[in-house]
Design a protein around this motif. Structure first.
Motif, PDB file in Angstrom:
ATOM      1  N   LYS A  58      23.834 -47.191  89.931  1.00 56.81           N
ATOM      2  CA  LYS A  58      23.514 -48.600  90.207  1.00 56.81           C
ATOM      3  C   LYS A  58      22.199 -48.976  89.532  1.00 56.81           C
ATOM      4  O   LYS A  58      22.084 -50.054  88.941  1.00 56.81           O
ATOM      5  N   GLN A  59      21.201 -48.082  89.588  1.00 56.14           N
ATOM      6  CA  GLN A  59      19.913 -48.357  88.949  1.00 56.14           C
ATOM      7  C   GLN A  59      20.070 -48.467  87.433  1.00 56.14           C
ATOM      8  O   GLN A  59      19.474 -49.350  86.801  1.00 56.14           O
ATOM      9  N   LEU A  60      20.841 -47.555  86.857  1.00 60.24           N
ATOM     10  CA  LEU A  60      21.076 -47.605  85.409  1.00 60.24           C
ATOM     11  C   LEU A  60      21.747 -48.915  85.001  1.00 60.24           C
ATOM     12  O   LEU A  60      21.354 -49.554  84.018  1.00 60.24           O
ATOM     13  N   ILE A  61      22.747 -49.298  85.746  1.00 61.54           N
ATOM     14  CA  ILE A  61      23.472 -50.536  85.445  1.00 61.54           C
ATOM     15  C   ILE A  61      22.544 -51.731  85.592  1.00 61.54           C
ATOM     16  O   ILE A  61      22.524 -52.632  84.740  1.00 61.54           O
ATOM     17  N   ASP A  62      21.744 -51.745  86.667  1.00 59.44           N
ATOM     18  CA  ASP A  62      20.780 -52.836  86.856  1.00 59.44           C
ATOM     19  C   ASP A  62      19.812 -52.896  85.675  1.00 59.44           C
ATOM     20  O   ASP A  62      19.486 -53.969  85.180  1.00 59.44           O
ATOM     21  N   TRP A  63      19.342 -51.726  85.227  1.00 63.33           N
ATOM     22  CA  TRP A  63      18.427 -51.672  84.086  1.00 63.33           C
ATOM     23  C   TRP A  63      19.101 -52.222  82.829  1.00 63.33           C
ATOM     24  O   TRP A  63      18.527 -53.042  82.122  1.00 63.33           O
ATOM     25  N   LEU A  64      20.325 -51.762  82.562  1.00 59.20           N
ATOM     26  CA  LEU A  64      21.016 -52.194  81.347  1.00 59.20           C
ATOM     27  C   LEU A  64      21.266 -53.698  81.331  1.00 59.20           C
ATOM     28  O   LEU A  64      21.313 -54.311  80.265  1.00 59.20           O
ATOM     29  N   GLN A  65      21.436 -54.280  82.490  1.00 57.81           N
ATOM     30  CA  GLN A  65      21.708 -55.709  82.569  1.00 57.81           C
ATOM     31  C   GLN A  65      20.426 -56.542  82.698  1.00 57.81           C
ATOM     32  O   GLN A  65      20.496 -57.762  82.674  1.00 57.81           O
ATOM     33  N   SER A  66      19.289 -55.887  82.796  1.00 58.26           N
ATOM     34  CA  SER A  66      18.028 -56.610  83.006  1.00 58.26           C
ATOM     35  C   SER A  66      17.523 -57.256  81.718  1.00 58.26           C
ATOM     36  O   SER A  66      17.784 -56.771  80.613  1.00 58.26           O
ATOM     37  N   PRO A  67      16.752 -58.333  81.850  1.00 57.32           N
ATOM     38  CA  PRO A  67      16.138 -58.958  80.677  1.00 57.32           C
ATOM     39  C   PRO A  67      15.188 -57.994  79.953  1.00 57.32           C
ATOM     40  O   PRO A  67      15.095 -58.031  78.729  1.00 57.32           O
ATOM     41  N   LEU A  68      14.520 -57.126  80.703  1.00 56.66           N
ATOM     42  CA  LEU A  68      13.608 -56.178  80.082  1.00 56.66           C
ATOM     43  C   LEU A  68      14.365 -55.208  79.172  1.00 56.66           C
ATOM     44  O   LEU A  68      13.919 -54.899  78.068  1.00 56.66           O
TER      45      LEU A  68
END
Length: 191
Positions: free
Chosen positions: A121-131
């Protein structure tokens, strides 16, 4: 006793269904992660196809420069480029589609074994983040900056090694290592 058996059975069934749900949930996260990685998977396929023809292109270029008469080089180069493009246009879609199709079976088990559901979930959130998207945009600039510095710093040491390697390979192959053929036709300078 009958109530105890029913309670144990109900607990077991609930545990089994929650384990199945957790596995389904993790499998869905793995699938989502792989879907987000599709552009990278397609780049990998592109690089594999380009690399597979690079040696042929390089050998062809060498042959073109040394064996094809100057007046025929441009036409021969265009014909060779057309053949290389035809190969790429045929091979890339096939390799790309295979890579996308094989990714879940190849990557899924590694992801499932390596990451917990929370980590996925963290990886997916990171990949989808603007950063993350900003980092993807700047990453080529970072790579280029390092490459330029690395080449500038290592060139004085590596260039002589490359010339020595070229001469050693030519010698091992029995190829001429003297001056270029155009210079070989000139008469030697008188002393």
């Amino acid at each position: 006793m009958k109530k105890l058996k029913l309670a144990i059975l109900a607990t077991a069934m609930a545990a089994t269904s929650s384990i199945g749900w957790a596995q389904d949930s993790k499998a869905a996260l793995v699938k989502q992660f792989i879907d987000l990685q599709r552009p990278g998977i397609e780049v990998l396929a592109r690089v594999l196809v380009e690399d597979s023809s690079a040696q042929i292109a390089q050998a062809g270029s060498g042959y073109l420069q040394t064996q094809v008469p100057a007046e025929k080089r441009e036409a021969a180069a265009k014909a060779a480029d057309a053949e290389l493009k035809k190969y790429f246009d045929d091979a890339y879609p096939y390799v790309r589609d295979k890579a996308v199709a094989l990714a879940p079976a190849a990557l899924g088990p590694v992801l499932s074994e390596t990451f917990t559901e929370a980590e996925l979930k963290q990886l997916i959130d990171w990949l989808q983040s603007p950063l993350s998207k900003k980092y993807e945009e700047v990453n080529p600039k970072l790579r280029n900056a390092l490459t330029e510095k690395l080449v500038a710093e290592t060139k004085p040491t590596i260039e002589p090694k490359m010339r020595a390697l070229d001469a050693a390979v030519a010698k091992a192959l029995g190829a001429p290592t003297g001056p270029a053929p155009a210079a070989a036709g000139k008469a030697p300078a008188k002393k």
